[in-house]
Motif scaffolding. Structure first.
Motif, PDB file in Angstrom:
ATOM      1  N   ALA A   1       0.828  -1.218   0.000  1.00 14.51           N
ATOM      2  CA  ALA A   1       0.000   0.000   0.000  1.00 14.51           C
ATOM      3  C   ALA A   1       0.856   1.259   0.000  1.00 14.51           C
ATOM      4  N   ASN A   2       1.980   1.238   0.731  1.00 20.02           N
ATOM      5  CA  ASN A   2       2.828   2.433   0.786  1.00 20.02           C
ATOM      6  C   ASN A   2       3.498   2.725  -0.550  1.00 20.02           C
ATOM      7  N   ALA A   3       3.780   1.675  -1.353  1.00 20.65           N
ATOM      8  CA  ALA A   3       4.346   1.891  -2.686  1.00 20.65           C
ATOM      9  C   ALA A   3       3.330   2.561  -3.602  1.00 20.65           C
ATOM     10  N   VAL A   4       2.078   2.140  -3.509  1.00 22.66           N
ATOM     11  CA  VAL A   4       1.007   2.780  -4.290  1.00 22.66           C
ATOM     12  C   VAL A   4       0.848   4.234  -3.864  1.00 22.66           C
ATOM     13  N   CYS A   5       0.914   4.483  -2.567  1.00 23.16           N
ATOM     14  CA  CYS A   5       0.758   5.848  -2.052  1.00 23.16           C
ATOM     15  C   CYS A   5       1.898   6.750  -2.535  1.00 23.16           C
ATOM     16  N   ARG A   6       3.110   6.221  -2.608  1.00 22.90           N
ATOM     17  CA  ARG A   6       4.238   7.023  -3.097  1.00 22.90           C
ATOM     18  C   ARG A   6       4.035   7.432  -4.551  1.00 22.90           C
ATOM     19  N   ILE A   7       3.495   6.535  -5.353  1.00 22.22           N
ATOM     20  CA  ILE A   7       3.217   6.864  -6.758  1.00 22.22           C
ATOM     21  C   ILE A   7       2.140   7.932  -6.847  1.00 22.22           C
ATOM     22  N   LEU A   8       1.130   7.850  -5.994  1.00 23.37           N
ATOM     23  CA  LEU A   8       0.046   8.832  -6.015  1.00 23.37           C
ATOM     24  C   LEU A   8       0.525  10.215  -5.583  1.00 23.37           C
ATOM     25  N   ARG A   9       1.571  10.281  -4.797  1.00 16.79           N
ATOM     26  CA  ARG A   9       2.074  11.566  -4.299  1.00 16.79           C
ATOM     27  C   ARG A   9       3.233  12.120  -5.138  1.00 16.79           C
ATOM     28  N   ASN A  10       3.704  11.369  -6.109  1.00 13.66           N
ATOM     29  CA  ASN A  10       4.890  11.762  -6.868  1.00 13.66           C
ATOM     30  C   ASN A  10       4.502  12.746  -7.977  1.00 13.66           C
ATOM     31  N   GLU A  11       4.923  13.993  -7.824  1.00 16.06           N
ATOM     32  CA  GLU A  11       4.584  15.038  -8.808  1.00 16.06           C
ATOM     33  C   GLU A  11       5.301  14.855 -10.133  1.00 16.06           C
ATOM     34  N   LYS A  12       6.315  13.989 -10.183  1.00 19.17           N
ATOM     35  CA  LYS A  12       7.062  13.795 -11.424  1.00 19.17           C
ATOM     36  C   LYS A  12       6.202  13.183 -12.531  1.00 19.17           C
ATOM     37  N   TYR A  13       5.105  12.521 -12.152  1.00 22.45           N
ATOM     38  CA  TYR A  13       4.236  11.936 -13.176  1.00 22.45           C
ATOM     39  C   TYR A  13       3.442  12.996 -13.932  1.00 22.45           C
ATOM     40  N   THR A  14       3.467  14.245 -13.473  1.00 19.20           N
ATOM     41  CA  THR A  14       2.810  15.336 -14.197  1.00 19.20           C
ATOM     42  C   THR A  14       3.809  16.105 -15.071  1.00 19.20           C
ATOM     43  N   GLY A  15       5.057  15.662 -15.094  1.00 18.93           N
ATOM     44  CA  GLY A  15       6.073  16.352 -15.870  1.00 18.93           C
ATOM     45  C   GLY A  15       6.839  17.388 -15.072  1.00 18.93           C
ATOM     46  N   ASP A  16       6.533  17.509 -13.772  1.00 19.81           N
ATOM     47  CA  ASP A  16       7.205  18.475 -12.907  1.00 19.81           C
ATOM     48  C   ASP A  16       8.190  17.753 -11.989  1.00 19.81           C
ATOM     49  N   ALA A  17       9.006  18.538 -11.317  1.00 21.66           N
ATOM     50  CA  ALA A  17       9.948  17.968 -10.346  1.00 21.66           C
ATOM     51  C   ALA A  17      10.107  18.932  -9.182  1.00 21.66           C
ATOM     52  N   LEU A  18       9.830  18.448  -7.978  1.00 27.99           N
ATOM     53  CA  LEU A  18      10.022  19.228  -6.768  1.00 27.99           C
ATOM     54  C   LEU A  18      11.369  18.845  -6.167  1.00 27.99           C
ATOM     55  N   LEU A  19      12.277  19.818  -6.102  1.00 25.36           N
ATOM     56  CA  LEU A  19      13.644  19.543  -5.682  1.00 25.36           C
ATOM     57  C   LEU A  19      13.845  19.840  -4.202  1.00 25.36           C
ATOM     58  N   GLN A  20      14.740  19.087  -3.587  1.00 24.41           N
ATOM     59  CA  GLN A  20      15.115  19.181  -2.174  1.00 24.41           C
ATOM     60  C   GLN A  20      13.941  18.828  -1.252  1.00 24.41           C
ATOM     61  N   LYS A  21      13.368  17.654  -1.504  1.00 27.95           N
ATOM     62  CA  LYS A  21      12.334  17.144  -0.606  1.00 27.95           C
ATOM     63  C   LYS A  21      12.947  16.675   0.714  1.00 27.95           C
TER      64      LYS A  21
END
Length: 453
Positions: A155-175
């Motif tokens: 479940a936590n792996a699925v949640c990480r994919i749902l929260r990953n902004e990189k799938y929209t073409g963006d990248a949030l740096l220094q998380k």
């Protein structure tokens, strides 16, 4: 090496310098003492030290401190370099655990079609109301592999994919950031360091609108509070098993209904009852009825079909309301501001002519110039905001027209109760009495319907 020393496999250690032995004063002294207790010496060639013949640890501590200071300096320089790269929008991609992408021939991320379909499947199922654990079970059942190539979804792996902004073409740096260069401990960045958002830096798999909806749904599920006073924790739990668990509420006290199983003369019957009535009897909720599930389902299905069968009338009303709200929004005010700005510009030019001809002194017009400048600045800001608002309204108008066109061309008929569809179209269902419910559709439309026996 330490393990071999403990097993008496090493008699002597020859090291080029103290900085090669350890970058930490504490680690250096601890290991030197351990080896000395085992009768094993360490020779530092550069410093010309032998730990077996030393009578004091001062020199080794001193050189160890130099090595630690050097390590801290290098770490600081590296951190500054990484920070500058973040500011310039340079993104470093890690493909090992990143499902849906691979490193392309040009070094940029490239979409993997099969893995991208898995990502889209996860987002779609989550918005359909499924829990992350259920989605993980679906993926495991279908034999779909993770980014590491194994069919072991959690479940936590699925949640990480749902929260990953990189799938929209963006990248949030220094998380995350490194707390200490000695321990290399990483910590989640909760505002202690600056974060940088780089947009459209690689191809997108998920649209931003869908991603934003998923973030809202995640926040809603995580912020649920308990609905029963008998629950020990304040945090509520999202349940994806039945759609009515979240939608069906009591019209008298506003408490959600709960699905219950009755055993009447050996026959099981499914009913829905107000949780407040179940926990406290008629103390707080006096007239909440018990609703049988099958008639309730039939009433909801009938209401949905009746509602969508009149889609042409709804589309017409929506179109009229949209045009009345968005047509000519702020146009008159924009024209008025533009006219006033021209008047200010003319007045300023007149003042300049008066000063140039010597008819009036510049000092006497300072106050008038200041007032005109302040008014012009205020009007310019307002004009910019109104033009931006008009542009957003035009985009909204275009999007609504597309949605209305889809409504006009869609024919909908629901033949049985479907939890996924119910979640998508219904906002809330209020139980008014044993025979009547009020269905509130998403968008605000309300329909009263009767529950037939």
């Amino acid at each position: 090496m330490i393990r071999l020393c403990k097993n008496k496999k090493i008699d002597l250690i020859i090291c080029k310098s103290a900085s090669r032995f350890a970058r930490n004063t504490v680690d250096c002294l601890e290991n030197v003492r351990l080896l000395k207790s085992l009768g094993i010496g360490v020779i530092f060639e550069k410093e010309n030290l032998n730990t077996l013949t030393m009578t004091s640890e001062f020199m080794i501590a001193l050189y160890g401190s130099f090595a630690q200071a050097e390590s801290e300096s290098i770490s600081k320089n590296v951190s500054m370099g990484v920070q500058m790269a973040f500011r310039e929008g340079k993104v470093r991609y890690q493909y090992k655990n990143w499902l849906g992408y691979k490193k392309g021939d040009d070094g940029s991320p490239e979409i993997v079609p099969e893995e991208a379909e898995t990502v889209k499947f996860i987002y779609k199922k989550f918005l359909d109301g499924y829990a992350t654990k259920e989605i993980a079970d679906m993926l495991n059942t279908n034999g779909i592999t993770t980014a590491r190539g194994v069919s072991d979804w959690q479940a936590n792996a699925v949640c990480r994919i749902l929260r990953n902004e990189k799938y929209t073409g963006d990248a949030l740096l220094q998380k995350t950031y490194t707390v200490d260069c000695i321990t290399h401990k990483h910590k989640k960045n909760n505002g202690e360091r600056a974060m940088y958002l780089v947009t459209d830096c690689h191809p997108a798999i998920i649209e931003r609108d869908m991603f934003n909806l998923v973030q809202q749904e995640l926040a809603r599920r995580n912020s649920k509070r308990k609905v029963s006073s008998k629950t020990t924790t304040e945090q509520g739990k999202y349940s994806s098993k039945y759609a009515l668990t979240e939608l069906l509420i009591c019209g008298e006290c506003g408490t959600p209904f709960r699905r219950c199983t009755w055993n009447v003369h050996g026959k099981k019957r499914i009913v829905w009852r107000c949780i407040s009535r179940l926990d406290h009897g008629s103390r707080y909720c006096h007239n909440s009825p018990t609703i049988h599930e099958e008639p309730l389902h039939r009433a909801i299905v009938k209401a949905i079909n009746d509602f969508y069968n009149c889609h042409e009338d709804i589309a017409k009303i929506l179109k009229e309301n949209t045009e009345s709200v968005l047509s000519g929004l702020a146009d008159n005010e924009i024209q008025s501001i533009e006219k006033r700005l021209k008047e200010i510009d003319k007045a300023r030019n007149d003042f300049v002519d008066l000063i140039a001809t010597g008819a009036c002194g510049a000092d006497s017009l300072d106050n008038e110039f200041a007032q005109l400048f302040a008014e012009e600045e205020k009007l310019s800001e307002k004009l910019l905001a109104l033009r931006s608002q008009n542009q957003a309204s035009a985009e909204t108008h275009s999007r609504l027209e597309n949605e209305l066109r889809e409504i006009e061309n869609t024919r909908f008929e629901l033949d049985r109760f479907n939890d996924v569809i119910i979640r998508k179209v219904i906002e809330c269902i209020k139980v008014l009495s044993k025979t009547e419910i009020l269905i509130i559709f998403k968008g605000g439309f309300e329909v009263k319907t009767e529950i037939e026996k």
